[in-house]
Design an enzyme around this catalytic site. Sequence first.
Site, PDB file in Angstrom:
ATOM      1  N   HIS A   1       0.848  -1.200   0.000  1.00 29.53           N
ATOM      2  CA  HIS A   1       0.000   0.000   0.000  1.00 29.53           C
ATOM      3  C   HIS A   1       0.884   1.250   0.000  1.00 29.53           C
ATOM      4  O   HIS A   1       1.523   1.569   1.002  1.00 29.53           O
ATOM      5  CB  HIS A   1      -0.917  -0.036   1.231  1.00 29.53           C
ATOM      6  CG  HIS A   1      -1.911   1.068   1.277  1.00 29.53           C
ATOM      7  ND1 HIS A   1      -2.395   1.585   2.449  1.00 29.53           N
ATOM      8  CD2 HIS A   1      -2.517   1.768   0.284  1.00 29.53           C
ATOM      9  CE1 HIS A   1      -3.267   2.546   2.180  1.00 29.53           C
ATOM     10  NE2 HIS A   1      -3.351   2.684   0.876  1.00 29.53           N
TER      11      HIS A   1
ATOM     12  N   ASN B   1      -5.477   4.006   6.915  1.00 28.17           N
ATOM     13  CA  ASN B   1      -6.826   4.535   6.707  1.00 28.17           C
ATOM     14  C   ASN B   1      -7.726   4.356   7.926  1.00 28.17           C
ATOM     15  O   ASN B   1      -8.693   5.098   8.090  1.00 28.17           O
ATOM     16  CB  ASN B   1      -7.455   3.917   5.459  1.00 28.17           C
ATOM     17  CG  ASN B   1      -6.865   4.550   4.211  1.00 28.17           C
ATOM     18  OD1 ASN B   1      -6.708   5.768   4.159  1.00 28.17           O
ATOM     19  ND2 ASN B   1      -6.517   3.740   3.229  1.00 28.17           N
TER      20      ASN B   1
HETATM   21  N1  3HC Z   1       6.221  13.511  -8.214  1.00 35.79           N
HETATM   22  C1  3HC Z   1       7.417  14.019  -7.878  1.00 35.79           C
HETATM   23  N2  3HC Z   1       7.582  15.037  -7.004  1.00 35.79           N
HETATM   24  C2  3HC Z   1       6.462  15.583  -6.481  1.00 35.79           C
HETATM   25  C3  3HC Z   1       5.174  15.113  -6.776  1.00 35.79           C
HETATM   26  C4  3HC Z   1       5.075  14.018  -7.693  1.00 35.79           C
HETATM   27  N3  3HC Z   1       3.905  13.474  -8.040  1.00 35.79           N
HETATM   28  N4  3HC Z   1       4.279  15.851  -6.092  1.00 35.79           N
HETATM   29  C5  3HC Z   1       4.970  16.752  -5.362  1.00 35.79           C
HETATM   30  N5  3HC Z   1       6.288  16.578  -5.596  1.00 35.79           N
HETATM   31  C6  3HC Z   1       7.411  17.281  -4.957  1.00 35.79           C
HETATM   32  C7  3HC Z   1       7.489  18.737  -5.335  1.00 35.79           C
HETATM   33  O1  3HC Z   1       8.231  18.937  -6.505  1.00 35.79           O
HETATM   34  C8  3HC Z   1       8.232  19.319  -4.146  1.00 35.79           C
HETATM   35  O2  3HC Z   1       9.619  19.025  -4.235  1.00 35.79           O
HETATM   36  P1  3HC Z   1      10.748  19.950  -3.554  1.00 35.79           P
HETATM   37  O3  3HC Z   1      10.387  20.015  -2.086  1.00 35.79           O
HETATM   38  O4  3HC Z   1      12.030  19.219  -3.817  1.00 35.79           O
HETATM   39  O5  3HC Z   1      10.624  21.267  -4.228  1.00 35.79           O
HETATM   40  C9  3HC Z   1       7.692  18.513  -2.983  1.00 35.79           C
HETATM   41  O6  3HC Z   1       7.164  17.310  -3.533  1.00 35.79           O
HETATM   42  C10 3HC Z   1       6.608  19.253  -2.278  1.00 35.79           C
HETATM   43  O7  3HC Z   1       5.592  19.575  -3.220  1.00 35.79           O
HETATM   44  P2  3HC Z   1       4.958  21.014  -3.427  1.00 35.79           P
HETATM   45  O8  3HC Z   1       6.008  22.075  -3.195  1.00 35.79           O
HETATM   46  O9  3HC Z   1       4.227  21.027  -4.726  1.00 35.79           O
HETATM   47  O10 3HC Z   1       3.829  21.163  -2.373  1.00 35.79           O
HETATM   48  P3  3HC Z   1       3.843  20.887  -0.845  1.00 35.79           P
HETATM   49  O11 3HC Z   1       5.092  21.333  -0.184  1.00 35.79           O
HETATM   50  O12 3HC Z   1       2.540  21.402  -0.407  1.00 35.79           O
HETATM   51  O13 3HC Z   1       3.821  19.287  -0.756  1.00 35.79           O
HETATM   52  C11 3HC Z   1       2.664  17.257  -0.660  1.00 35.79           C
HETATM   53  C12 3HC Z   1       2.857  18.535  -1.413  1.00 35.79           C
HETATM   54  C13 3HC Z   1       3.938  16.411  -0.732  1.00 35.79           C
HETATM   55  C14 3HC Z   1       1.527  16.515  -1.345  1.00 35.79           C
HETATM   56  C15 3HC Z   1       2.382  17.611   0.849  1.00 35.79           C
HETATM   57  O14 3HC Z   1       1.351  18.564   0.929  1.00 35.79           O
HETATM   58  C16 3HC Z   1       1.964  16.418   1.653  1.00 35.79           C
HETATM   59  O15 3HC Z   1       2.781  15.645   2.107  1.00 35.79           O
HETATM   60  N6  3HC Z   1       0.626  16.241   1.839  1.00 35.79           N
HETATM   61  C17 3HC Z   1       0.057  15.102   2.526  1.00 35.79           C
HETATM   62  C18 3HC Z   1      -0.064  13.982   1.527  1.00 35.79           C
HETATM   63  C19 3HC Z   1      -0.636  12.756   2.152  1.00 35.79           C
HETATM   64  O16 3HC Z   1      -1.014  12.701   3.306  1.00 35.79           O
HETATM   65  N7  3HC Z   1      -0.715  11.697   1.340  1.00 35.79           N
HETATM   66  C20 3HC Z   1      -1.299  10.471   1.746  1.00 35.79           C
HETATM   67  C21 3HC Z   1      -2.709  10.430   1.264  1.00 35.79           C
HETATM   68  S1  3HC Z   1      -3.528   8.972   1.828  1.00 35.79           S
HETATM   69  C22 3HC Z   1      -3.169   7.810   0.682  1.00 35.79           C
HETATM   70  O17 3HC Z   1      -2.532   8.048  -0.322  1.00 35.79           O
HETATM   71  C23 3HC Z   1      -3.639   6.435   0.994  1.00 35.79           C
HETATM   72  C24 3HC Z   1      -4.913   6.080   0.295  1.00 35.79           C
HETATM   73  O18 3HC Z   1      -5.216   4.767   0.628  1.00 35.79           O
HETATM   74  C25 3HC Z   1      -6.080   6.966   0.601  1.00 35.79           C
END
Ligand code: 3HC
Length: 284
Positions: free
Chosen positions: A141, A191
């Site tokens: 997961h 979850n």
């Molecule tokens: N691929 C590569 N790099 C990515 C990316 C992707 N798809 N998405 C974001 N990044 C990188 C960005 O380039 C950035 O890199 P840097 O720090 O080196 O510049 C870094 O990640 C941070 O991204 P952003 O600057 O665009 O934005 P944020 O600082 O707001 O970070 C986030 C975005 C990483 C999504 C952060 O907000 C976060 O950690 N959010 C929580 C996400 C979370 O909880 N995910 C789990 C969801 S639950 C799940 O998936 C399980 C399912 O079963 C429901």
Amino acid sequence: MSVHTTAVVGAGTMGNGIAHVFALHGYDATLIDLDASLLDDAQSTIEGNLSRQVDNDVIAPEEKSAALDRLSFTPDTPEGVATADLVVEAVPEEEDVKAEVFGMLDQHAPAEAILASNTSSISITWIADQTARPDQVIGMHFFNPVPVMTLVEVVRGQRTSDATFNVVAGVAENLDKNPVEVEDYPGFVSNRVLMPMINEAVFCVMEGVAEPEDIDTVMELGMNHPMGPLTLADFIGLDVCLHILEVLHEKLGDDKYRPCPLLRRKVTAGQLGRKTGEGFFEYD
Ligand code: 3HC
């Protein structure tokens, strides 16, 4: 057994992220989806995300091109899994779809191959029972965005063997992720803990405890969460959150998991979060 060749079934957000990290960490990876247009989208998403990592100095340009060289794309499942050592399924969370996919994987993947599921809500033990190799079936997961999030829940079904677990935990480490061993209970750990928090945030909106922005601010500043629960729910998809809560409610039989009526209403209205441009917040 050691893993060199991987296949990922399902080219949505999770599937393309999983193929991305396999290819980046030295595994040959075939991304499979019956929908050719989804495969095209996945290819450009992976290229874009690898470029973003190059721009941010996370990887070197040569690592990006090597990753792209290790990737292939096909709509043909039997061909895509024919030489795979490890297959990860990331198709929609519907039991009949999973049953059909795992039946095919069991038929066409090599006999020694491990079959993993990225499911967030369906029992690994049940999925394993759709195959003749339940000891080689396991949950892997991942978390969105897969190239960034460093956790993999490695979920042991009732009959998953230690050998299968050890191989998959080792692969997760090779992807620079932290594997956490979890038993096969609804929602696993992630979850089961996350969704009640999101649900409670939605109850706070419904009961007028605070505005959505303010609920998120409380959790971002007070608890140091990178995203507030409502922004995170929009990011995950409100339909996905509702589905997981329904599974927790039904399978654990406890009303503490009952989905908030406002969450249900938003899903009914098609306000599913980022992917539809509107959820608790609006998106361009
Ligand atoms: N691929 C590569 N790099 C990515 C990316 C992707 N798809 N998405 C974001 N990044 C990188 C960005 O380039 C950035 O890199 P840097 O720090 O080196 O510049 C870094 O990640 C941070 O991204 P952003 O600057 O665009 O934005 P944020 O600082 O707001 O970070 C986030 C975005 C990483 C999504 C952060 O907000 C976060 O950690 N959010 C929580 C996400 C979370 O909880 N995910 C789990 C969801 S639950 C799940 O998936 C399980 C399912 O079963 C429901």
